[in-house]
Scaffold this active site. Structure first.
Site, PDB file in Angstrom:
ATOM      1  N   SER A   1       3.907  -1.139  -9.002  1.00 38.01           N
ATOM      2  CA  SER A   1       2.533  -0.988  -8.773  1.00 38.01           C
ATOM      3  C   SER A   1       1.707  -1.648  -9.994  1.00 38.01           C
ATOM      4  O   SER A   1       1.985  -1.647 -11.198  1.00 38.01           O
ATOM      5  CB  SER A   1       2.472   0.462  -8.853  1.00 38.01           C
ATOM      6  OG  SER A   1       3.197   1.178  -7.745  1.00 38.01           O
TER       7      SER A   1
ATOM      8  N   HIS B   1       0.836   8.085  -6.283  1.00 41.94           N
ATOM      9  CA  HIS B   1       2.251   8.428  -6.336  1.00 41.94           C
ATOM     10  C   HIS B   1       2.548   9.799  -6.843  1.00 41.94           C
ATOM     11  O   HIS B   1       3.731  10.181  -6.104  1.00 41.94           O
ATOM     12  CB  HIS B   1       2.965   7.120  -7.103  1.00 41.94           C
ATOM     13  CG  HIS B   1       2.658   5.800  -6.202  1.00 41.94           C
ATOM     14  ND1 HIS B   1       3.349   5.574  -5.150  1.00 41.94           N
ATOM     15  CD2 HIS B   1       1.920   4.651  -6.541  1.00 41.94           C
ATOM     16  CE1 HIS B   1       2.966   4.417  -4.760  1.00 41.94           C
ATOM     17  NE2 HIS B   1       2.286   3.789  -5.497  1.00 41.94           N
TER      18      HIS B   1
END
Length: 419
Positions: free
Chosen positions: A297, A347
């Site tokens: 990410s 997340h």
């Protein structure tokens, strides 16, 4: 994917004319038509009104759209007096009738307008585009905030997980869907059809998207997955055009390296948490040797935070950037105590943990500008995501691996020594 998903996608594969392709028959103002639609009792007449409103809306310029939003916000608003009196009646005598009257008074007529518009085949996508216009034109207008909340309230029901269909996207998917994957990719731009083929065609690459039955040609959100051995430390390695693909059965790790929301009109309607967990579960069932599910990410808030905190950094110094990024991910807070970084909030809120920080992991111009090239892997332990989600929601504590914690501690020591 599953047989059920295939059946659902077939059942719901409907094609309707977009409202813009219909000819408007009633020349009254749109707000007059909107008021008539809310008061209409007949289904046939209501559909004709809805058709004229949506067709007419598509013909408006931005100024006229903004004026329409303000007119229906005012004319179809709550009646505070009716809300108070029906609530008083319910408090005095809690019956089915008094509760029904209160519910009717407490809901603005705007919501009924949108529900009646949505009865028209193909209208759901038009209403999503309408909200995109509302956010673009009136996102900072306090008067229109209630109108946006009405649409968000309805969309949260219309687009809940039970209505969504998960579909794999591959190189054999229809061209018009592939074109939208190229257009909507928001993390790592797809530069060409060859670039797209590298992401979809090899056996060790996957892509999945959520669709809604009323918008079968429009992906709502999609995720790109690399099947690898071990966790890659660079997105350039994942996207390398000349790499040699491996059989999917040889992979032990699924890397979610790009997640893109597609519809501006569905902002704040969350799909990503369901998407990642569903894809991870399906991949685990298909490929039993997959043991690790991680992201690769971006860290979009890192350089912004460093600038705000007047920290100096050298993105060429790998250890320094890795330590700094770890400290940021674990300790930088926004208002309310949540992590400063938006991707981290997403997340961690889904039940993942900060697993590894990678220096020089995205050396593109965008990657260097937003995080000095640093990226992060969030780990999705399928047996612990529910517990992690609950813990984060309750305590807001960032769960991290020992290695990431060590990097963050090293950063804190370095800062203390500088002082």
């Amino acid at each position: 994917m599953t047989l059920l998903a295939d059946l659902l996608s077939t059942v719901f594969e409907r094609r309707y004319l977009r409202p813009s392709s219909r000819r408007r028959l009633d020349d009254r103002s749109l707000d007059d038509l909107a008021n008539d639609l809310v008061g209409s009792a007949g289904e046939t007449s209501g559909l004709k009104l809805a058709e004229d409103i949506l067709a007419g809306y598509e013909e408006l310029d931005d100024d006229a759209k903004l004026a329409f939003f303000k007119k229906i916000t005012r004319s179809l608003d709550l009646n505070p007096g009716a809300v108070r009196s029906t609530l008083d009646a319910y408090e005095s005598q809690a019956t089915k009738a008094t509760y029904r009257n209160f519910l009717a008074a407490a809901e603005p007529r705007r919501q009924e307008l949108f529900r009646r518009l949505n009865r028209l085949p193909g209208a759901t996508g038009a209403l999503v585009r309408m909200r995109a216009d509302l956010l673009r034109l009136g996102g900072r207008d306090n008067e229109l905030a209630a109108l946006d909340l009405d649409l968000r309230h309805l969309f949260a029901s219309w687009f809940n997980r039970g209505f969504l269909v998960l579909r794999p996207i591959n190189w054999e998917s229809p061209a018009h869907i592939l074109e939208k994957i190229i257009a909507y990719e928001a993390v790592h731009a797809i530069d060409s059809w060859d670039d797209l083929k590298q992401r979809l065609a090899p056996d060790d690459r996957r892509c999945f998207a959520f669709f809604h039955p009323s918008m079968p040609d429009e992906p709502l959100i999609f995720v790109e997955v690399a099947l690898t051995r071990g966790i890659p430390g660079s997105v350039q390695a994942v996207l390398e055009s000349g790499r040699e693909a491996m059989p999917a059965e040889d992979a032990d790790t699924a890397v979610f390296y790009s997640i893109s929301n597609c519809q501006a009109g569905l902002a704040s309607i969350s799909f990503g948490n369901s998407l990642i967990k569903q894809v991870a579960a399906d991949l685990a069932a298909q490929l039993p040797d997959l043991k690790t599910f991680v992201t690769l990410s971006p860290i979009p808030g890192l350089t912004k935070w460093l600038t705000q905190e007047s920290h100096e950094w050298d993105h060429a110094a790998s250890d320094d950037m890795r330590n700094t990024a770890a400290h940021y991910l674990l300790n930088a807070k926004a208002k309310g105590g949540l992590p400063f970084d938006p991707v981290a909030r997403f997340h961690l809120g889904n039940g993942a943990m900060v697993h590894a920080v990678h220096a020089n992991a995205d050396v593109s111009d965008k990657g260097c500008q937003q995080s000095g090239g640093t990226m992060v892997s969030y780990l999705y332990d399928l047996e612990k995501v529910a517990q992690n989600h609950e813990n984060f929601a309750t305590t807001q504590k960032v769960l991290a691996s020992a290695a990431v914690q060590a990097h963050a501690d090293a950063s804190a020591i370095a800062v203390a020594q500088e002082r």
